[in-house]
Design a protein around this motif. Structure first.
Motif, PDB file in Angstrom:
ATOM      1  N   GLY A 148      17.364 -32.369  -5.133  1.00  0.00           N
ATOM      2  CA  GLY A 148      16.568 -33.575  -5.339  1.00  0.00           C
ATOM      3  C   GLY A 148      16.370 -34.364  -4.057  1.00  0.00           C
ATOM      4  N   LEU A 149      17.421 -34.448  -3.238  1.00  0.00           N
ATOM      5  CA  LEU A 149      17.298 -35.194  -1.986  1.00  0.00           C
ATOM      6  C   LEU A 149      16.316 -34.513  -1.047  1.00  0.00           C
ATOM      7  N   ARG A 150      16.380 -33.184  -0.977  1.00  0.00           N
ATOM      8  CA  ARG A 150      15.428 -32.458  -0.126  1.00  0.00           C
ATOM      9  C   ARG A 150      13.996 -32.667  -0.623  1.00  0.00           C
ATOM     10  N   LEU A 151      13.816 -32.646  -1.930  1.00  0.00           N
ATOM     11  CA  LEU A 151      12.477 -32.841  -2.492  1.00  0.00           C
ATOM     12  C   LEU A 151      11.947 -34.240  -2.203  1.00  0.00           C
ATOM     13  N   THR A 152      12.776 -35.258  -2.362  1.00  0.00           N
ATOM     14  CA  THR A 152      12.309 -36.628  -2.115  1.00  0.00           C
ATOM     15  C   THR A 152      11.889 -36.803  -0.658  1.00  0.00           C
ATOM     16  N   ARG A 153      12.591 -36.149   0.266  1.00  0.00           N
ATOM     17  CA  ARG A 153      12.189 -36.227   1.674  1.00  0.00           C
ATOM     18  C   ARG A 153      10.816 -35.591   1.883  1.00  0.00           C
ATOM     19  N   ILE A 154      10.607 -34.439   1.248  1.00  0.00           N
ATOM     20  CA  ILE A 154       9.326 -33.757   1.395  1.00  0.00           C
ATOM     21  C   ILE A 154       8.211 -34.571   0.745  1.00  0.00           C
ATOM     22  N   PHE A 155       8.461 -35.076  -0.470  1.00  0.00           N
ATOM     23  CA  PHE A 155       7.447 -35.871  -1.166  1.00  0.00           C
ATOM     24  C   PHE A 155       7.065 -37.101  -0.351  1.00  0.00           C
ATOM     25  N   ASP A 156       8.050 -37.759   0.225  1.00  0.00           N
ATOM     26  CA  ASP A 156       7.755 -38.953   1.012  1.00  0.00           C
ATOM     27  C   ASP A 156       6.926 -38.592   2.244  1.00  0.00           C
ATOM     28  N   ARG A 157       7.249 -37.469   2.873  1.00  0.00           N
ATOM     29  CA  ARG A 157       6.483 -37.042   4.050  1.00  0.00           C
ATOM     30  C   ARG A 157       5.049 -36.694   3.677  1.00  0.00           C
ATOM     31  N   LEU A 158       4.849 -36.179   2.456  1.00  0.00           N
ATOM     32  CA  LEU A 158       3.511 -35.825   1.993  1.00  0.00           C
ATOM     33  C   LEU A 158       2.763 -37.012   1.388  1.00  0.00           C
ATOM     34  N   GLY A 159       3.412 -38.171   1.317  1.00  0.00           N
ATOM     35  CA  GLY A 159       2.767 -39.350   0.747  1.00  0.00           C
ATOM     36  C   GLY A 159       2.718 -39.350  -0.765  1.00  0.00           C
ATOM     37  N   MET A 160       3.630 -38.645  -1.425  1.00  0.00           N
ATOM     38  CA  MET A 160       3.656 -38.563  -2.883  1.00  0.00           C
ATOM     39  C   MET A 160       4.734 -39.505  -3.414  1.00  0.00           C
ATOM     40  N   ARG A 161       4.364 -40.361  -4.358  1.00  0.00           N
ATOM     41  CA  ARG A 161       5.322 -41.298  -4.958  1.00  0.00           C
ATOM     42  C   ARG A 161       6.210 -40.577  -5.955  1.00  0.00           C
ATOM     43  N   PHE A 162       7.431 -41.074  -6.125  1.00  0.00           N
ATOM     44  CA  PHE A 162       8.371 -40.449  -7.044  1.00  0.00           C
ATOM     45  C   PHE A 162       9.319 -41.491  -7.614  1.00  0.00           C
ATOM     46  N   VAL A 163       9.845 -41.188  -8.786  1.00  0.00           N
ATOM     47  CA  VAL A 163      10.858 -42.010  -9.462  1.00  0.00           C
ATOM     48  C   VAL A 163      12.059 -41.112  -9.725  1.00  0.00           C
ATOM     49  N   VAL A 164      13.259 -41.611  -9.436  1.00  0.00           N
ATOM     50  CA  VAL A 164      14.475 -40.804  -9.514  1.00  0.00           C
ATOM     51  C   VAL A 164      15.389 -41.328 -10.611  1.00  0.00           C
ATOM     52  N   VAL A 165      15.936 -40.400 -11.403  1.00  0.00           N
ATOM     53  CA  VAL A 165      16.987 -40.712 -12.384  1.00  0.00           C
ATOM     54  C   VAL A 165      18.207 -39.889 -12.003  1.00  0.00           C
ATOM     55  N   GLU A 166      19.307 -40.548 -11.696  1.00  0.00           N
ATOM     56  CA  GLU A 166      20.528 -39.873 -11.255  1.00  0.00           C
ATOM     57  C   GLU A 166      21.733 -40.551 -11.890  1.00  0.00           C
ATOM     58  N   ILE A 167      22.663 -39.749 -12.380  1.00  0.00           N
ATOM     59  CA  ILE A 167      23.831 -40.301 -13.071  1.00  0.00           C
ATOM     60  C   ILE A 167      24.958 -40.657 -12.115  1.00  0.00           C
ATOM     61  N   ASP A 168      24.959 -40.077 -10.918  1.00  0.00           N
ATOM     62  CA  ASP A 168      26.040 -40.296  -9.951  1.00  0.00           C
ATOM     63  C   ASP A 168      25.673 -41.450  -9.018  1.00  0.00           C
ATOM     64  N   PRO A 169      26.423 -42.553  -9.023  1.00  0.00           N
ATOM     65  CA  PRO A 169      26.070 -43.691  -8.152  1.00  0.00           C
ATOM     66  C   PRO A 169      26.199 -43.361  -6.672  1.00  0.00           C
ATOM     67  N   ALA A 170      27.103 -42.454  -6.304  1.00  0.00           N
ATOM     68  CA  ALA A 170      27.252 -42.100  -4.889  1.00  0.00           C
ATOM     69  C   ALA A 170      25.978 -41.437  -4.365  1.00  0.00           C
ATOM     70  N   ARG A 171      25.349 -40.607  -5.179  1.00  0.00           N
ATOM     71  CA  ARG A 171      24.105 -39.958  -4.755  1.00  0.00           C
ATOM     72  C   ARG A 171      22.975 -40.975  -4.621  1.00  0.00           C
ATOM     73  N   LEU A 172      22.961 -41.974  -5.504  1.00  0.00           N
ATOM     74  CA  LEU A 172      21.940 -43.021  -5.386  1.00  0.00           C
ATOM     75  C   LEU A 172      22.122 -43.825  -4.106  1.00  0.00           C
ATOM     76  N   GLN A 173      23.362 -44.066  -3.729  1.00  0.00           N
ATOM     77  CA  GLN A 173      23.610 -44.782  -2.477  1.00  0.00           C
ATOM     78  C   GLN A 173      23.121 -43.973  -1.283  1.00  0.00           C
ATOM     79  N   THR A 174      23.341 -42.652  -1.341  1.00  0.00           N
ATOM     80  CA  THR A 174      22.831 -41.780  -0.275  1.00  0.00           C
ATOM     81  C   THR A 174      21.315 -41.836  -0.219  1.00  0.00           C
TER      82      THR A 174
END
Length: 579
Positions: A148-174
């Motif tokens: 998911g983190l790799r995908l969000t980096r790619i999406f942001d570089r391509l100018g694509m908006r995204f919404v994330v749902v994650e159960i682990d708070p440590a991953r959200l902080q990252t």
């Protein structure tokens, strides 16, 4: 906002109010009691006149007024007249009672607003508000691990908006520490809950795709079922680890199932069958600007597979289908379903086990357990015994990338990269996936021809791939020319001419053409274009811009086809004529 989501927001606001009232119930009750007793006391304690003679107590209004500004520490003095000693004594008691009560109330309020449940409810309200305000198409990413983190980096570089749902708070902080161009819209919640997906915008009109990429098959399955029922128009991509989960997902909808283990096993089999095709496949799926890799030629002798879980089983089956001898090292005996595979029961970190597996005469080893450190330990031992061994390693955690880079295995399987690359291709370039499917079945000679074309167009770095659909929105000049019977026919080679000089070719090549469901690999320049055609290009960003000029400008397009100069002079044309 679609029907149903405001209700979720209202429920969240109600829960916040409920949490506050529940935590402040005792303090508020105590404040009310102290206030009432204080007012009642002043209506009963006698006062004194100017001569010191007893007088009537304060009226209810004056008592309420005095207690109000005293309890709030404003302090206007003794009104309407000076107090008697008894009233001053009662006022002293009221002051201490009110200060203690308000202090307790404020401390309880501070504790309530710092409570985890309250903070999550407030975050949910803000999250829903931000989701409702998204006006462009967005992707719903469920799970923000390595993939998911790799995908969000790619999406942001391509100018694509995204919404994330994650159960682990440590991953959200990252995720929040990432340097994204857009603000991150994310919430901590369980992706298996339908309410969480609705809150994240599943029923939003701009939700284009749902990516269920958690490490939990049950959560991914629940997300697939929820998305297929609540937003069947959205593209659904899901990660699956077992055949049973894959079957259930396919029965509940039509998601694109991504299994990194099977995908890697197929790529390894392709490298064994046609190394040139694997080289082309690897180059086209690499990050933009990656140099053309050297040809990888895995050996066809005996292979040792250390670790026979989902990954080892997929690789072992493909190796057997490719005609390789397969020897499996596993701590316990495997089932009858894999009869015919030689199994060495033991620990791969021990030399005695590797010797029994015939490491000395083996051609290659696949180390694919679920532990990165164990994989590296086994690979180092195998390399020490047989330095010429072809080594395939499985890397599970992205944090261990530095260790695997220093080991320098011949081939490294990274599940997060395989899943992310396929997701990006599905969402941004479906034709590329079709083309890669053909690459798997072609010969080395054909692959070398494609590589030669792309190198002529874009050099030794991996080309930019993009799609073009001939329609009135994205190619109005082409469509207008198609309905003009007097116009010369438009051929594919015309789009590959330079608008600066039609005799020069732009740095691009067409890899695939799709017309009415029929695919044409590497169409020639004489291929006639028609409305509705879909084309897959490979080349440079400059070539892409040059193609777009002809798609929108009828004058430029006519110049590309006939050589007639357009009425409007481009700067490069004026400079050429002046020269």
């Amino acid at each position: 906002m679609p029907e149903g989501e405001p209700g979720a927001a209202a429920l969240t606001h109600a829960s916040v109010l409920h949490l506050l009232l529940r935590r402040l119930r005792v303090p508020l009750l105590l404040v009310t009691v102290v206030f009432a007793v204080s007012v009642a006391g002043f209506t009963l304690v006698p006062g004194a006149d100017a001569d010191g003679r007893p007088s009537a107590p304060l009226s209810l209004f004056h008592a309420f007024y005095f207690v109000t500004y005293t309890a709030t520490t404003i302090g206007f003095g003794e009104v309407p007249v000076a107090f008697s000693d008894a009233q001053r004594m009662w006022a002293t008691v009221v002051i201490y009672l009110s200060v203690i009560t308000w202090t307790y109330t404020l401390l309880t309020l501070l504790a309530a607003v710092q409570d985890g449940s309250f903070l999550r409810a407030i975050a949910a309200i803000r999250f829903e508000r931000r989701v409702r305000r998204i006006v462009e198409p967005f992707l719903l990413v469920l799970g923000c691990g390595d993939t998911g983190l790799r995908l969000t980096r790619i999406f942001d570089r391509l100018g694509m908006r995204f919404v994330v749902v994650e159960i682990d708070p440590a991953r959200l902080q990252t995720l929040e520490l990432e340097d994204f161009r857009h603000d991150v819209v994310a919430i901590q919640d369980d992706a298996s809950r339908p309410q969480a997906l609705v809150r994240a915008g599943l029923r939003h009109g701009n939700c284009r795709a749902v990516l269920a990429l958690t490490n939990d098959d049950a959560a991914n399955l629940a997300a697939v079922i929820t998305a297929s029922l609540l937003n069947p128009r959205a593209t659904m991509i899901a990660r699956s680890h077992t055949a049973e989960t894959t079957t259930l997902m396919q029965a509940s909808g039509k998601p694109r199932i991504v299994d990194p283990f099977v995908a890697f096993a197929e790529q390894l089999a392709m490298a064994l069958r046609a190394p040139g095709c694997y080289r082309l496949f690897d180059w086209l799926t690499a990050l933009r600007g990656t140099p053309l890799p050297a040809e990888l030629a895995p050996p066809t002798g005996a292979w040792i597979v250390c670790g026979y879980g989902r990954f080892g089983r997929a690789v072992g089956h493909r190796l057997r289908e490719s005609g390789c001898e397969v020897r499996v090292i596993e701590p316990t005996a495997i089932g009858d379903d894999d009869a015919g595979i030689e199994v060495i029961v033991g620990d791969g970190t021990r030399r005695e086990t590797l010797d029994r597996a015939g490491i000395a005469d083996a051609s290659a080893i696949v180390v694919g357990t679920a532990s990165d450190l164990r994989n590296l330990a086994i690979a180092r031992l195998a390399q020490a015994i047989a330095p010429s061994l072809f080594i395939v390693l499985r890397q599970n955690e992205a944090d261990n990338a530095l260790l695997f880079e220093h080991f320098r295995a011949d081939l490294v399987m990274r599940p997060s990269e395989i899943i992310a690359d396929e997701c990006v291709a599905l969402l941004t370039s479906p034709l590329l996936l079709r083309f890669l499917g053909h690459v798997r079945r072609q010969t080395d000679g054909w692959a070398d021809e494609v590589i030669h074309r792309l190198r002529d167009a874009s050099g030794k770095e991996s080309p930019l791939t993009w799609e073009l659909r001939i329609d009135r929105d994205r190619a109005p000049a082409v469509c207008a020319r198609g309905v003009d019977a007097s116009a010369a026919p438009l051929r594919l080679g015309d789009l590959l001419r330079s608008p600066r000089d039609r005799n020069a070719r732009i740095e691009a090549s067409v890899l695939l053409a799709l017309r009415a469901g029929r695919e044409t690999l590497l169409p020639t320049d004489d291929w006639k274009l028609a409305e509705g055609d879909e084309l897959l290009f490979g080349g440079t960003e400059a070539a892409r811009r040059h193609v777009e000029i002809g798609l929108y400008d009828p004058g430029v397009l006519d110049y590309l086809v006939t050589g007639r100069e357009p009425g409007r002079q481009w700067p490069w044309q004026r400079s050429r004529r002046a020269a």
